[in-house]
Design an enzyme around this catalytic site. Sequence first.
Site, mmCIF file in Angstrom:
data_model
loop_
_atom_site.group_PDB
_atom_site.id
_atom_site.type_symbol
_atom_site.label_atom_id
_atom_site.label_comp_id
_atom_site.label_asym_id
_atom_site.label_seq_id
_atom_site.Cartn_x
_atom_site.Cartn_y
_atom_site.Cartn_z
ATOM 1 N N GLN A 96 39.302 48.614 38.075
ATOM 2 C CA GLN A 96 37.945 48.853 37.598
ATOM 3 C C GLN A 96 37.199 49.831 38.484
ATOM 4 O O GLN A 96 37.628 50.163 39.591
ATOM 5 C CB GLN A 96 37.181 47.533 37.559
ATOM 6 C CG GLN A 96 37.081 46.838 38.915
ATOM 7 C CD GLN A 96 36.517 45.434 38.799
ATOM 8 O OE1 GLN A 96 35.351 45.206 39.102
ATOM 9 N NE2 GLN A 96 37.363 44.491 38.348
ATOM 10 N N GLU A 133 29.578 46.983 46.214
ATOM 11 C CA GLU A 133 29.946 45.642 46.652
ATOM 12 C C GLU A 133 30.722 45.682 47.955
ATOM 13 O O GLU A 133 31.283 46.718 48.346
ATOM 14 C CB GLU A 133 30.753 44.922 45.562
ATOM 15 C CG GLU A 133 32.034 45.626 45.163
ATOM 16 C CD GLU A 133 32.656 45.053 43.887
ATOM 17 O OE1 GLU A 133 31.901 44.700 42.956
ATOM 18 O OE2 GLU A 133 33.885 44.966 43.821
ATOM 19 N N HIS A 260 39.352 50.375 41.942
ATOM 20 C CA HIS A 260 39.886 49.320 42.802
ATOM 21 C C HIS A 260 40.345 48.134 41.968
ATOM 22 O O HIS A 260 39.980 48.000 40.792
ATOM 23 C CB HIS A 260 38.837 48.861 43.829
ATOM 24 C CG HIS A 260 37.601 48.271 43.210
ATOM 25 N ND1 HIS A 260 36.572 49.044 42.723
ATOM 26 C CD2 HIS A 260 37.228 46.980 42.983
ATOM 27 C CE1 HIS A 260 35.617 48.259 42.241
ATOM 28 N NE2 HIS A 260 35.996 46.997 42.381
ATOM 29 N N ARG A 279 36.703 48.963 33.001
ATOM 30 C CA ARG A 279 38.074 48.541 33.312
ATOM 31 C C ARG A 279 39.106 49.492 32.718
ATOM 32 O O ARG A 279 38.841 50.155 31.717
ATOM 33 C CB ARG A 279 38.323 47.132 32.778
ATOM 34 C CG ARG A 279 37.377 46.078 33.330
ATOM 35 C CD ARG A 279 37.600 44.730 32.672
ATOM 36 N NE ARG A 279 36.709 43.714 33.215
ATOM 37 C CZ ARG A 279 35.481 43.487 32.761
ATOM 38 N NH1 ARG A 279 35.014 44.197 31.740
ATOM 39 N NH2 ARG A 279 34.729 42.563 33.319
#
Length: 397
Positions: A96, A133, A260, A279
């Site tokens: 994704q 993130e 990743h 995705r």
Amino acid sequence: MDRLDNTVRDYAWGSATAIPELLGRPATGEPQAELWMGAHPGAPSVIDRGNGPAPLDRVIAADPAAELGAATVAQFGPTLPFLLKVLAAATPLSIQAHPTRAEARAGYADEEQRGIPVDAPHRNYKDDNHKPELICALSEFEGLCGFRTPADAADLMTSLEVPGLEPLIDLLRTKPEAEALSGALAEALALTDEQGRATVDAVARAVTAAAPSDPTGAMAGYAFAAAEYPGDRGLVAALLLNYVRLQPGEALYLGAGLPHAYLRGTGVEIMANSDNVLRCGFTPKHVDVPELMKVVGFESGSPEIMRPEPGTDGERLYPVPIDEFRLSRYDLAEHPVALPGDAPQILLCTGGTVELASDGQTLTLRQGESAFLPANGAKTALTGPGATVFRSTVTLA
């Protein structure tokens, strides 16, 4: 201080044991993938201040300045800027990438204008925010992160001796980097016909055969993914990505556009308060290749494994280039630690027992328990020799 009652998401890739062990609960036999702590409307934590349970997002919405502090509201708006999770993967998550804030706003507005329900399976943008993130390993943690150099990816594919990979290898060896990586990814994701499926199957056999003699562990990682997602074209796309293994306490920061996939392991994850994911493999969920190609950054780079930097009063900080979240860890010794109260915080105990004390109030957190600390200006003392506590907050300008 508010003890949090948190939702566990039961995604199919989740571990059946890791989160129950953290929480001290019996395993149900079902996958338990993510423990959410925060105020995301998809699964907000619940608190009880004596008037019955209330979702944290609604509590904050009722008085943002009191809960988040005026400075946080002025800088980030009237919602909690971050979402904290424990992520426990027994099988690979999807390959994704996440959009920039501008891409998210444009994509969200477009899907709203077209009337696509926000919970529709084919919806790409659940909100209008970006989703950088950070994942910090609690156990050994394996993943794929960022593009290999075209030469490295070509060498890897060549070593597998799969004829169907030759068009990708040619692109990787002859085109400039961005064109090579985008072209190879597009070719990998186009392997949908019978010949393409034969190529995917041949790659699966090749990585499985190569795994025992590969000292890096990458082939074993690819073979694991191939076994969990047989026939998935994402396996060929995965060959373009760097394999990485984190030891407990090590972390990765993942910015917008970085492809990743997490393969397996348990970690503490913190992100901007968003659920936008594009995705392209290892998933039964919606895949929108053209939209994914818009948001991916086609440049190579080795994953930068982060180790915490020492701060004041025993804090160990994982520095990131954004302000929406700030994650640090405390391994408590004999003396108490004092936390400032100028910004909203979520504390997560991952080992031992810690006592929180602030303005005459005390709260005990055992392993797996968490608390929300509003920005009321009061300092909070942490006491608990041998306990480990993760602190999530924001960086104020």
